[in-house]
Design an enzyme around this catalytic site. Sequence first.
Site, mmCIF file in Angstrom:
data_model
loop_
_atom_site.group_PDB
_atom_site.id
_atom_site.type_symbol
_atom_site.label_atom_id
_atom_site.label_comp_id
_atom_site.label_asym_id
_atom_site.label_seq_id
_atom_site.Cartn_x
_atom_site.Cartn_y
_atom_site.Cartn_z
ATOM 1 N N CYS A 1 1.047 -3.049 -8.928
ATOM 2 C CA CYS A 1 2.366 -3.350 -9.230
ATOM 3 C C CYS A 1 3.031 -3.674 -7.923
ATOM 4 O O CYS A 1 3.921 -2.921 -7.316
ATOM 5 C CB CYS A 1 2.955 -2.030 -9.388
ATOM 6 S SG CYS A 1 2.051 -1.035 -10.736
ATOM 7 N N ALA A 2 2.397 -4.869 -7.443
ATOM 8 C CA ALA A 2 2.825 -5.337 -5.981
ATOM 9 C C ALA A 2 4.136 -6.011 -5.919
ATOM 10 O O ALA A 2 4.648 -6.102 -4.588
ATOM 11 C CB ALA A 2 1.626 -6.283 -5.373
ATOM 12 N N ALA A 3 4.848 -6.489 -6.928
ATOM 13 C CA ALA A 3 6.056 -7.404 -6.516
ATOM 14 C C ALA A 3 6.955 -6.584 -6.015
ATOM 15 O O ALA A 3 7.320 -5.497 -6.502
ATOM 16 C CB ALA A 3 6.315 -8.340 -7.844
ATOM 17 N N PRO A 4 7.942 -7.075 -5.052
ATOM 18 C CA PRO A 4 7.872 -8.579 -4.740
ATOM 19 C C PRO A 4 7.000 -9.012 -3.638
ATOM 20 O O PRO A 4 7.116 -9.859 -2.620
ATOM 21 C CB PRO A 4 9.452 -8.635 -4.022
ATOM 22 C CG PRO A 4 9.871 -7.289 -3.796
ATOM 23 C CD PRO A 4 9.089 -6.364 -4.458
ATOM 24 N N GLY A 5 6.122 -8.029 -2.989
ATOM 25 C CA GLY A 5 5.163 -8.221 -1.845
ATOM 26 C C GLY A 5 5.290 -7.615 -0.776
ATOM 27 O O GLY A 5 4.652 -8.001 0.476
ATOM 28 N N GLY A 6 6.487 -6.718 -0.502
ATOM 29 C CA GLY A 6 6.884 -6.125 0.839
ATOM 30 C C GLY A 6 5.599 -5.599 1.325
ATOM 31 O O GLY A 6 5.228 -5.335 2.345
ATOM 32 N N LYS A 7 4.748 -4.726 0.320
ATOM 33 C CA LYS A 7 3.702 -3.799 0.854
ATOM 34 C C LYS A 7 2.769 -4.522 1.157
ATOM 35 O O LYS A 7 1.599 -4.078 1.966
ATOM 36 C CB LYS A 7 3.644 -2.600 -0.224
ATOM 37 C CG LYS A 7 4.825 -1.765 -0.166
ATOM 38 C CD LYS A 7 4.772 -0.610 -1.229
ATOM 39 C CE LYS A 7 6.032 0.217 -1.107
ATOM 40 N NZ LYS A 7 7.112 -0.553 -2.005
ATOM 41 N N ASP B 1 2.232 1.461 -6.418
ATOM 42 C CA ASP B 1 3.386 1.717 -6.218
ATOM 43 C C ASP B 1 4.030 1.759 -7.577
ATOM 44 O O ASP B 1 4.335 0.798 -8.123
ATOM 45 C CB ASP B 1 4.237 0.876 -5.523
ATOM 46 C CG ASP B 1 5.777 0.882 -5.220
ATOM 47 O OD1 ASP B 1 6.319 2.029 -5.291
ATOM 48 O OD2 ASP B 1 6.261 -0.078 -4.484
ATOM 49 N N CYS C 1 9.796 5.416 -6.115
ATOM 50 C CA CYS C 1 10.909 5.350 -5.255
ATOM 51 C C CYS C 1 11.628 6.134 -6.381
ATOM 52 O O CYS C 1 12.989 5.976 -6.428
ATOM 53 C CB CYS C 1 11.756 4.146 -5.183
ATOM 54 S SG CYS C 1 11.802 3.153 -6.416
#
EC number: 2.1.1.176
Length: 429
Positions: A254-260, A322, A375
């Site tokens: 669940c990576a988008a938008p890629g911050g992590k 996430d 979150c």
Amino acid sequence: MKKQRNLRSMAAQAVEQVVEQGQSLSNILPPLQQKVSDKDKALLQELCFGVLRTLSQLDWLINKLMARPMTGKQRTVHYLIMVGLYQLLYTRIPPHAALAETVEGAIAIKRPQLKGLINGVLRQFQRRQEELLAEFNTRDARYLHPSWLLKRLQKAYPEQWQSIAEANNQRPPMWLRINRTHHSRDSWLALLDEAGMKGFPHADYPDAVRLETPAPVHALPGFEDGWVTVQDASAQGCMTWLAPQNGEHILDLCAAPGGKTTHILEVAPEAQVVAVDIDEQRLSRVYDNLKRLGMKATVKQGDGRYPSQWCGEQQFDRILLDAPCSATGVIRRHPDIKWLRRDRDIPELAQLQSEILDAIWPHLKSGGTLVYATCSVLPEENSLQIKAFLQRTADAELCETGTPEQPGKQNQPGAEEGDGFFYAKLIKK
């Protein structure tokens, strides 16, 4: 030169799309901002965010000021009046200018015959403001949350719910993540100082800096060169628990938008990272972030409930999940969440999270680490979710985050000026 547009009518139509059609402000606002001058972009954003932040108050006031609600094709006028009330209550725009521009908005939405009505309602509010606000401050609507969410907060946090609601209604600070492969935090702060801005380091998260005053990204030293990324401090906390190492195979699910994803690679540049998200459109932002920071990862579109479809039998040393959630911890950043979410969404999201956890666990190596993060501030998605997972998963062990009876670490909105966030670190026996 961009054509002069009526910002009040644009804001009213945007809010209407959120509330009546369930659209996300994050999708609606950027195209609208492209249509206005640079100096008007910030005001348009302020009007949209502000009305959504205080929607229940504005709605209550309109019901007091008007005998009948605006319906059908005239519904946009309801939101235009909201925009007018918001300006009178919460901005420094001179009242005469706020009234004039809002009334003119009736022409832009092709309802010129209602200019007198709009003017009359707003002037009536000016006359009765003190009396109306005194009454409003005795009502539950003063917490500026839908009743279903207030009830959930009251049940989960009998001593804290008011402070959580209050934190959700504040404007958020701007947090940055310094790319440690380019600069130490202190050296970047010196560059920020040279640029005439001030930042403050986070006490616990080594890459996090809070700006004294939010600024456009192009003004940040080295943004285009990947020296810095906009990311809330609480989101950066995921790396504290994940602790990625060079040479490891790491999954960001669940990576988008890629911050992590990019944070993993800043901490462990030689890790082999796979970034997966179900939303192909949002994956484009993962590619954009990787490109700006000059990093490489394997990016895949896939459903977290069916990992064998996108990774076969592969196992990972570490997994960051996430999870999709209600986002009730980031309402201060996205006030439309209050009006987009429904009570029935919570059990549905909890079921989805449970399915993803069960599906991805076999893809974690023995001795490996899975960090579950949301979150959200709701226990059904957080501590209760992890408690149930531990009870049904014999080889899962909670590590460093909470107790088996109360698993995980819950950050509340506004704590250390970060967003509401939940983390649970699990080890595979």
